[in-house]
Design a protein around this motif. Sequence first.
Motif, PDB file in Angstrom:
ATOM      1  N   ALA A   6       0.832  -1.202   0.000  1.00 19.03           N
ATOM      2  CA  ALA A   6       0.000   0.000   0.000  1.00 19.03           C
ATOM      3  C   ALA A   6       0.867   1.253   0.000  1.00 19.03           C
ATOM      4  O   ALA A   6       0.561   2.237  -0.674  1.00 19.03           O
ATOM      5  N   MET A   7       1.968   1.191   0.748  1.00 23.60           N
ATOM      6  CA  MET A   7       2.885   2.329   0.788  1.00 23.60           C
ATOM      7  C   MET A   7       3.484   2.590  -0.588  1.00 23.60           C
ATOM      8  O   MET A   7       3.529   3.738  -1.072  1.00 23.60           O
ATOM      9  N   LEU A   8       3.960   1.529  -1.220  1.00 25.11           N
ATOM     10  CA  LEU A   8       4.585   1.691  -2.529  1.00 25.11           C
ATOM     11  C   LEU A   8       3.583   2.215  -3.566  1.00 25.11           C
ATOM     12  O   LEU A   8       3.944   2.999  -4.451  1.00 25.11           O
ATOM     13  N   LYS A   9       2.335   1.815  -3.421  1.00 27.53           N
ATOM     14  CA  LYS A   9       1.320   2.212  -4.393  1.00 27.53           C
ATOM     15  C   LYS A   9       0.824   3.637  -4.171  1.00 27.53           C
ATOM     16  O   LYS A   9       0.635   4.393  -5.131  1.00 27.53           O
ATOM     17  N   ARG A  10       0.601   4.020  -2.912  1.00 27.01           N
ATOM     18  CA  ARG A  10      -0.111   5.262  -2.636  1.00 27.01           C
ATOM     19  C   ARG A  10       0.719   6.388  -2.029  1.00 27.01           C
ATOM     20  O   ARG A  10       0.309   7.546  -2.059  1.00 27.01           O
ATOM     21  N   TRP A  11       1.878   6.060  -1.456  1.00 30.62           N
ATOM     22  CA  TRP A  11       2.656   7.129  -0.848  1.00 30.62           C
ATOM     23  C   TRP A  11       3.011   8.258  -1.818  1.00 30.62           C
ATOM     24  O   TRP A  11       2.927   9.439  -1.451  1.00 30.62           O
ATOM     25  N   PRO A  12       3.396   7.977  -3.060  1.00 27.83           N
ATOM     26  CA  PRO A  12       3.762   9.089  -3.956  1.00 27.83           C
ATOM     27  C   PRO A  12       2.659  10.123  -4.128  1.00 27.83           C
ATOM     28  O   PRO A  12       2.952  11.310  -4.355  1.00 27.83           O
ATOM     29  N   ASP A  13       1.391   9.700  -4.050  1.00 30.39           N
ATOM     30  CA  ASP A  13       0.276  10.634  -4.255  1.00 30.39           C
ATOM     31  C   ASP A  13      -0.352  11.099  -2.949  1.00 30.39           C
ATOM     32  O   ASP A  13      -0.828  12.235  -2.855  1.00 30.39           O
ATOM     33  N   TRP A  14      -0.394  10.230  -1.940  1.00 31.24           N
ATOM     34  CA  TRP A  14      -1.150  10.528  -0.723  1.00 31.24           C
ATOM     35  C   TRP A  14      -0.282  10.674   0.521  1.00 31.24           C
ATOM     36  O   TRP A  14      -0.811  10.866   1.619  1.00 31.24           O
ATOM     37  N   GLY A  15       1.012  10.590   0.386  1.00 27.55           N
ATOM     38  CA  GLY A  15       1.888  10.692   1.545  1.00 27.55           C
ATOM     39  C   GLY A  15       2.818  11.886   1.440  1.00 27.55           C
ATOM     40  O   GLY A  15       3.102  12.383   0.348  1.00 27.55           O
ATOM     41  N   LEU A  16       3.289  12.360   2.586  1.00 30.06           N
ATOM     42  CA  LEU A  16       4.252  13.454   2.591  1.00 30.06           C
ATOM     43  C   LEU A  16       5.112  13.370   3.838  1.00 30.06           C
ATOM     44  O   LEU A  16       4.661  12.941   4.908  1.00 30.06           O
ATOM     45  N   ASP A  17       6.366  13.751   3.693  1.00 31.48           N
ATOM     46  CA  ASP A  17       7.292  13.821   4.817  1.00 31.48           C
ATOM     47  C   ASP A  17       7.285  15.230   5.388  1.00 31.48           C
ATOM     48  O   ASP A  17       7.295  16.224   4.647  1.00 31.48           O
ATOM     49  N   LEU A  35      -3.200   2.629   7.003  1.00 36.29           N
ATOM     50  CA  LEU A  35      -4.171   3.664   6.640  1.00 36.29           C
ATOM     51  C   LEU A  35      -4.205   3.883   5.133  1.00 36.29           C
ATOM     52  O   LEU A  35      -5.285   4.025   4.539  1.00 36.29           O
ATOM     53  N   LEU A  36      -3.045   3.901   4.498  1.00 34.10           N
ATOM     54  CA  LEU A  36      -3.029   4.048   3.041  1.00 34.10           C
ATOM     55  C   LEU A  36      -3.736   2.879   2.367  1.00 34.10           C
ATOM     56  O   LEU A  36      -4.440   3.058   1.372  1.00 34.10           O
ATOM     57  N   GLY A  37      -3.570   1.679   2.913  1.00 33.89           N
ATOM     58  CA  GLY A  37      -4.262   0.524   2.361  1.00 33.89           C
ATOM     59  C   GLY A  37      -5.769   0.635   2.518  1.00 33.89           C
ATOM     60  O   GLY A  37      -6.533   0.343   1.591  1.00 33.89           O
ATOM     61  N   LEU A  38      -6.233   1.068   3.691  1.00 27.78           N
ATOM     62  CA  LEU A  38      -7.668   1.258   3.919  1.00 27.78           C
ATOM     63  C   LEU A  38      -8.230   2.324   2.979  1.00 27.78           C
ATOM     64  O   LEU A  38      -9.314   2.150   2.404  1.00 27.78           O
ATOM     65  N   ALA A  39      -7.493   3.430   2.834  1.00 20.70           N
ATOM     66  CA  ALA A  39      -7.953   4.502   1.948  1.00 20.70           C
ATOM     67  C   ALA A  39      -8.017   4.026   0.504  1.00 20.70           C
ATOM     68  O   ALA A  39      -8.977   4.332  -0.226  1.00 20.70           O
ATOM     69  N   ASP A  40      -7.025   3.252   0.085  1.00 18.99           N
ATOM     70  CA  ASP A  40      -6.992   2.765  -1.290  1.00 18.99           C
ATOM     71  C   ASP A  40      -8.142   1.799  -1.566  1.00 18.99           C
ATOM     72  O   ASP A  40      -8.856   1.927  -2.570  1.00 18.99           O
ATOM     73  N   ARG A  41      -8.340   0.845  -0.673  1.00 23.03           N
ATOM     74  CA  ARG A  41      -9.377  -0.172  -0.897  1.00 23.03           C
ATOM     75  C   ARG A  41     -10.778   0.412  -0.854  1.00 23.03           C
ATOM     76  O   ARG A  41     -11.685  -0.095  -1.518  1.00 23.03           O
ATOM     77  N   ASN A  42     -10.955   1.485  -0.086  1.00 19.69           N
ATOM     78  CA  ASN A  42     -12.284   2.064   0.078  1.00 19.69           C
ATOM     79  C   ASN A  42     -12.486   3.351  -0.716  1.00 19.69           C
ATOM     80  O   ASN A  42     -13.502   4.017  -0.557  1.00 19.69           O
ATOM     81  N   GLY A  43     -11.527   3.691  -1.562  1.00 21.56           N
ATOM     82  CA  GLY A  43     -11.660   4.872  -2.409  1.00 21.56           C
ATOM     83  C   GLY A  43     -11.746   6.173  -1.630  1.00 21.56           C
ATOM     84  O   GLY A  43     -12.469   7.090  -2.046  1.00 21.56           O
TER      85      GLY A  43
END
Length: 282
Positions: A81-92, A147-155
């Motif tokens: 989930a991190m590899l899939k969604r971090w570039p768009d939905w994550g930030l440091d 959390l990224l996995g939950l957000a991804d699976r549930n849109g």
Amino acid sequence: MSEQPENTPHTAPVPAPAPDSAGEREQHDEQRAQQRVVRLGSQRFAPGEGPLPDPAGSHYERRIRSFQPRRSRVTAGQAEAMLKRWPDWGLDIDGKRVLDLDEMFGGLPVVLEIGFGMGEATAQMAAADPGTGILAVDVHTPGQGNLLGLADRNGLTNVRVANGDAIILLREMLPPESLAGCRVYFPDPWPKSRHHKRRLIQPDFLTLLAPRLAKGGLLHCATDWEPYAEQMLEVLTAHPDFENSQADGGYAPRPGFRPLTRFEGQGLDKGHVVHDLLFHRR
């Protein structure tokens, strides 16, 4: 060790045959993904692929922190989930730029959530209120991936995950009056007296937070640690920038938008009393 007969030729290892069916290709891809997940088990993601171990580095002063990173291993699902969604939905949280929350959330009002654990409650609130953006901050890598996995699976496109120190985020990266609210659910109570200085809800924190909240913005705290609840109520009541939503000046009933989490349910089963505090910025 036995010697190899002289007439036995030395042969190179035979490479595994390339997958030649859809099922074999799928299995092959899954194995490669698992190998990558194993490599990421140390929680060291490449820049842009996932959270950095210490995004702010040494740019800011060393001070007493209200959090302590937990170094548990990420699961395969969390890493993917991190590899899939971090570039768009994550930030440091590096403290080097000011965030444009309007651009990040498409103009939605934004609530800052400090400390989200494994993210189940955050995901539930995001699903129940798609018209509000949630900027969720934590330092626990498995929770970030979950959390990224939950957000991804549930849109859930109204969730963003921030990695690092919320103090640096507030002080360096959020413009004035950019937040509609702030949520601090079950923060570390630091129960020992010598550690009380590490508690997040302190006058200095409230002074930092208040200008980032829109006027009337809601600060919602919840804890099941009675002494910390008493301190929260005392500190919030005394602060000139906040006003209790309760006419009697006390605790609030649990609002319907805060989900009853598994963690909270376990505490209630043990007889813990959960206190909610809802204060508005004046």
